[in-house]
Design a protein around this motif. Sequence first.
Motif, PDB file in Angstrom:
ATOM      1  N   PRO A  42      14.765  49.957 134.447  1.00  0.00           N
ATOM      2  CA  PRO A  42      15.507  48.697 134.340  1.00  0.00           C
ATOM      3  C   PRO A  42      14.624  47.524 133.913  1.00  0.00           C
ATOM      4  CG  PRO A  42      16.079  49.819 136.379  1.00  0.00           C
ATOM      5  CD  PRO A  42      14.927  50.561 135.775  1.00  0.00           C
ATOM      6  N   LEU A  43      13.378  47.514 134.384  1.00  0.00           N
ATOM      7  CA  LEU A  43      12.457  46.444 133.990  1.00  0.00           C
ATOM      8  C   LEU A  43      12.141  46.525 132.501  1.00  0.00           C
ATOM      9  CD1 LEU A  43      10.616  44.060 134.743  1.00  0.00           C
ATOM     10  CD2 LEU A  43       8.826  45.726 135.272  1.00  0.00           C
ATOM     11  N   THR A  44      11.937  47.712 132.000  1.00  0.00           N
ATOM     12  CA  THR A  44      11.683  47.909 130.573  1.00  0.00           C
ATOM     13  C   THR A  44      12.858  47.399 129.742  1.00  0.00           C
ATOM     14  OG1 THR A  44      10.337  49.858 131.057  1.00  0.00           O
ATOM     15  CG2 THR A  44      11.127  49.630 128.805  1.00  0.00           C
ATOM     16  N   ALA A  45      14.067  47.728 130.163  1.00  0.00           N
ATOM     17  CA  ALA A  45      15.271  47.283 129.444  1.00  0.00           C
ATOM     18  C   ALA A  45      15.420  45.764 129.507  1.00  0.00           C
ATOM     19  CB  ALA A  45      16.513  47.961 130.016  1.00  0.00           C
ATOM     20  N   ALA A  46      15.167  45.184 130.686  1.00  0.00           N
ATOM     21  CA  ALA A  46      15.283  43.731 130.850  1.00  0.00           C
ATOM     22  C   ALA A  46      14.245  43.006 129.999  1.00  0.00           C
ATOM     23  CB  ALA A  46      15.123  43.355 132.322  1.00  0.00           C
TER      24      ALA A  46
ATOM     25  N   ARG B 121      -2.849  47.201 139.795  1.00  0.00           N
ATOM     26  CA  ARG B 121      -2.825  48.641 140.094  1.00  0.00           C
ATOM     27  C   ARG B 121      -1.691  48.959 141.065  1.00  0.00           C
ATOM     28  NH1 ARG B 121      -8.539  48.288 139.956  1.00  0.00           N
ATOM     29  NH2 ARG B 121      -8.653  48.088 142.211  1.00  0.00           N
ATOM     30  N   ARG B 122      -1.541  48.120 142.112  1.00  0.00           N
ATOM     31  CA  ARG B 122      -0.463  48.351 143.088  1.00  0.00           C
ATOM     32  C   ARG B 122       0.905  48.216 142.422  1.00  0.00           C
ATOM     33  NH1 ARG B 122      -3.773  45.361 146.761  1.00  0.00           N
ATOM     34  NH2 ARG B 122      -2.512  43.519 146.450  1.00  0.00           N
ATOM     35  N   ALA B 123       1.064  47.212 141.549  1.00  0.00           N
ATOM     36  CA  ALA B 123       2.344  47.004 140.870  1.00  0.00           C
ATOM     37  C   ALA B 123       2.652  48.178 139.940  1.00  0.00           C
ATOM     38  CB  ALA B 123       2.314  45.694 140.079  1.00  0.00           C
ATOM     39  N   ALA B 124       1.635  48.639 139.186  1.00  0.00           N
ATOM     40  CA  ALA B 124       1.824  49.766 138.275  1.00  0.00           C
ATOM     41  C   ALA B 124       2.215  51.021 139.048  1.00  0.00           C
ATOM     42  CB  ALA B 124       0.553  50.014 137.468  1.00  0.00           C
ATOM     43  N   LEU B 125       1.568  51.254 140.168  1.00  0.00           N
ATOM     44  CA  LEU B 125       1.875  52.422 140.995  1.00  0.00           C
ATOM     45  C   LEU B 125       3.307  52.344 141.525  1.00  0.00           C
ATOM     46  CD1 LEU B 125       0.682  55.027 142.087  1.00  0.00           C
ATOM     47  CD2 LEU B 125      -0.144  53.739 144.066  1.00  0.00           C
ATOM     48  N   ALA B 126       3.727  51.153 141.976  1.00  0.00           N
ATOM     49  CA  ALA B 126       5.097  50.974 142.485  1.00  0.00           C
ATOM     50  C   ALA B 126       6.117  51.224 141.377  1.00  0.00           C
ATOM     51  CB  ALA B 126       5.268  49.573 143.066  1.00  0.00           C
ATOM     52  N   LEU B 127       5.843  50.719 140.181  1.00  0.00           N
ATOM     53  CA  LEU B 127       6.753  50.922 139.050  1.00  0.00           C
ATOM     54  C   LEU B 127       6.870  52.403 138.684  1.00  0.00           C
ATOM     55  CD1 LEU B 127       5.652  47.944 136.769  1.00  0.00           C
ATOM     56  CD2 LEU B 127       7.906  48.241 137.814  1.00  0.00           C
ATOM     57  N   LEU B 128       5.739  53.078 138.638  1.00  0.00           N
ATOM     58  CA  LEU B 128       5.738  54.485 138.240  1.00  0.00           C
ATOM     59  C   LEU B 128       6.378  55.385 139.302  1.00  0.00           C
ATOM     60  CD1 LEU B 128       2.221  54.540 136.611  1.00  0.00           C
ATOM     61  CD2 LEU B 128       4.413  54.774 135.429  1.00  0.00           C
ATOM     62  N   LYS B 129       6.170  55.060 140.563  1.00  0.00           N
ATOM     63  CA  LYS B 129       6.763  55.857 141.639  1.00  0.00           C
ATOM     64  C   LYS B 129       8.266  55.669 141.700  1.00  0.00           C
ATOM     65  CE  LYS B 129       3.066  56.528 144.968  1.00  0.00           C
ATOM     66  NZ  LYS B 129       2.628  56.236 146.347  1.00  0.00           N
ATOM     67  N   ARG B 130       8.738  54.485 141.320  1.00  0.00           N
ATOM     68  CA  ARG B 130      10.172  54.191 141.365  1.00  0.00           C
ATOM     69  C   ARG B 130      10.677  53.982 139.942  1.00  0.00           C
ATOM     70  NH1 ARG B 130      11.236  49.658 145.503  1.00  0.00           N
ATOM     71  NH2 ARG B 130      13.362  50.408 145.233  1.00  0.00           N
ATOM     72  N   ARG B 131      10.457  54.987 139.128  1.00  0.00           N
ATOM     73  CA  ARG B 131      10.781  54.937 137.697  1.00  0.00           C
ATOM     74  C   ARG B 131      12.246  54.568 137.454  1.00  0.00           C
ATOM     75  NH1 ARG B 131       7.878  57.811 133.640  1.00  0.00           N
ATOM     76  NH2 ARG B 131       6.756  58.643 135.405  1.00  0.00           N
ATOM     77  N   GLU B 132      13.172  55.247 138.134  1.00  0.00           N
ATOM     78  CA  GLU B 132      14.606  55.026 137.896  1.00  0.00           C
ATOM     79  C   GLU B 132      15.072  53.671 138.415  1.00  0.00           C
ATOM     80  OE1 GLU B 132      16.549  57.063 136.119  1.00  0.00           O
ATOM     81  OE2 GLU B 132      14.824  58.380 135.806  1.00  0.00           O
ATOM     82  N   GLN B 133      14.569  53.268 139.587  1.00  0.00           N
ATOM     83  CA  GLN B 133      15.037  52.027 140.204  1.00  0.00           C
ATOM     84  C   GLN B 133      14.319  50.788 139.667  1.00  0.00           C
ATOM     85  OE1 GLN B 133      13.614  54.524 142.139  1.00  0.00           O
ATOM     86  NE2 GLN B 133      15.436  55.511 142.969  1.00  0.00           N
ATOM     87  N   LEU B 134      13.057  50.925 139.227  1.00  0.00           N
ATOM     88  CA  LEU B 134      12.271  49.759 138.808  1.00  0.00           C
ATOM     89  C   LEU B 134      11.806  49.801 137.355  1.00  0.00           C
ATOM     90  CD1 LEU B 134       9.936  49.105 141.892  1.00  0.00           C
ATOM     91  CD2 LEU B 134      11.843  47.718 141.120  1.00  0.00           C
ATOM     92  N   LEU B 135      11.085  50.855 136.997  1.00  0.00           N
ATOM     93  CA  LEU B 135      10.419  50.884 135.693  1.00  0.00           C
ATOM     94  C   LEU B 135      11.404  50.837 134.522  1.00  0.00           C
ATOM     95  CD1 LEU B 135       7.764  51.018 134.154  1.00  0.00           C
ATOM     96  CD2 LEU B 135       7.896  53.505 134.274  1.00  0.00           C
TER      97      LEU B 135
END
Length: 199
Positions: free
Chosen positions: A43-47, A27-41
């Motif tokens: 790029p992670l999706t593309a990788a 839950r914490r990881a999902a929240l961090a990814l969603l809050k930082r969509r441009e910086q994390l979510l």
Amino acid sequence: MAGAGPEIERLIALLAKLPGLGQRSARRAALALLKRREQLLLPLTAAMQDAADKVTTCRVCGSLSTQDPCAICSDPARDRAMICVVEEDSALWAMERVGAFSGRYHVLGGLLSALDGVRPEDLRMEGLIERIKAGGISEIIMALPATVEGQTTAHYIADRLKYHDNSVTISHLARGVPVGGDLDWLDDGTIAHAFKSRR
């Protein structure tokens, strides 16, 4: 999680399946990814998509790589006469990080375990046997965990290899007191093994 929506629930459920992540961490990881969509979510999706498209399993050693055979199996500078047998890619990466081994590897993809239903045919054993049969191998180094499953697997492999070629030396990584280790903090089994393997 009330009000999160099915997309977020699915993200959390998938993250929770990763080793070391439970529901709360997911839950914490999902929240961090969603809050930082441009910086994390994004790029992670593309990788992850890039890895899904390009990463394959080396047909020689069984390691994960973007080429087949992998860079280690393809490297003419590596010692072809030595094969280090490891459980998973994480062990191979650890060995390469240290830089103490110049031979080649064989990734089993697991360990024998009656409790988990892992049988000899579930491991990449036949590929190792074929490499031995092809000749030119002088030593097999067992770099498997110091667990019941690891030792059972090592014994099974040694028995199989001796049946096919008695001239191949089978060695095991040394086990015992770690560098900088304090005897007071070590378990009894480690201390006992260190005494037996002293030199």
